[in-house]
Design an enzyme around this catalytic site. Structure first.
Site, short mmCIF file in Angstrom:
data_model
loop_
_atom_site.label_atom_id
_atom_site.label_comp_id
_atom_site.label_asym_id
_atom_site.label_seq_id
_atom_site.Cartn_x
_atom_site.Cartn_y
_atom_site.Cartn_z
CG HIS A 41 35.76 37.59 49.43
ND1 HIS A 41 36.03 38.50 48.44
CD2 HIS A 41 36.98 37.21 49.87
CE1 HIS A 41 37.34 38.65 48.30
NE2 HIS A 41 37.92 37.87 49.17
CE1 TYR A 65 40.28 39.72 45.87
CE2 TYR A 65 40.67 38.19 44.07
CZ TYR A 65 40.65 38.47 45.41
OH TYR A 65 41.00 37.48 46.30
#
Length: 280
Positions: A110, A52
């Site tokens: 992730h 991010y």
């Protein structure tokens, strides 16, 4: 609003709020402002990720907040391209440095990146990072039941949490059942679905109106009653507080079924693999 959010106990004893705050896309000074506002509004579980590119903004918001660090649960994630053991350890260390944090409460892989097939090695790195005190609780993101089974079989350590795509258009019934069977809590990313299509759904709107709530609140309540932890995003204080105002009503079994019935494979946002492993 500043209320006490109910908590769920993970399989390692860590307690987490049953709703969190997603931060993807929140960067820089504006991102810090939005995240700080969310903490002030009552959120205690804050979700970020290496990919991010905002671990620094989350860390800054933690520093600026009036809420003590020990009352917050900060989660970040290891990208799929960093699964080699030593590289994973260094990535976790760098994530902590960027955020100005001494530890992460939750840290997830992730995605399994099955084409490369080093996610067990990455999991071993997370186990080691937890031993070193870098992380309090370790979990996964976008893992299918077979991926979790392999982690458990090869390491003896079960993920505490699995963050997956989950919303009314893709209710993950099988995945949720397998997570529960394995003692893993399911967390919902993109809990409101693609764009705003579900927020304009007439049937869900009628259910919401019957409880004096918005469609968004009805959908988030649906997640809670499924036993999943939604992590909605919202930049405005109005929507942040609205998303937390979901603990004074309950959907009936019939209303839950109506919302769940919109699910289909076509409703998925993210397929079995991203276009490029660099994405996750």
């Amino acid at each position: 609003m500043n209320q006490q959010i109910p908590e769920k106990v993970l399989n390692d004893g860590i307690k987490v709020p049953i709703i969190g705050f997603g931060t993807a896309g929140f960067k820089g000074a504006d991102g810090v402002k939005a995240i700080t506002g969310a903490i002030d509004a009552g959120y205690r579980l804050i979700d970020t990720a290496f990919n991010y590119e905002n671990e620094g903004a989350v860390g800054k918001a933690v520093q600026q907040s009036s809420v003590p660090r020990e009352e917050l649960l900060i989660c970040s994630k290891l990208p799929g391209r960093r699964h080699a053991y030593q590289e994973a350890i260094v990535t976790i260390e760098e994530s902590l440095y960027r955020g100005g944090l001494d530890y992460y409460d939750l840290y997830l892989i992730h995605w399994p990146n099955p084409q490369i097939d080093r996610y067990v090695e990455a999991w071993q790195a997370l186990i080691e990072a937890k031993k070193r005190g870098y992380i309090r609780s370790i979990g996964v993101c976008n893992f299918l039941p077979e991926h979790n089974e392999r982690l458990i079989w090869e390491t003896g350590v079960t993920p505490s949490l699995n963050q997956v795509e989950l919303h009314p258009l893709f209710n993950q019934e099988h995945q949720r059942a397998k997570d529960a069977e394995q003692g893993i809590v399911t967390e919902s990313w993109s809990p409101l679905g693609r764009g705003h299509s579900m927020l304009e759904n007439e049937e869900i709107g009628k259910i919401a109106a019957a409880h004096g709530k918005t469609t968004t609140q009805a959908i988030l309540r649906w997640h809670i009653q499924l036993g999943a932890i939604p992590i909605p995003k919202a930049s405005s204080l109005k929507h942040q507080t609205e998303n937390l105002d979901i603990f004074d009503f309950e959907l009936s079994p019939e209303e839950m079924n109506v919302i769940s019935a919109f699910s289909s494979e076509d409703g998925r946002i993210w397929g079995q693999a991203p276009k490029s492993y660099e994405e996750l």
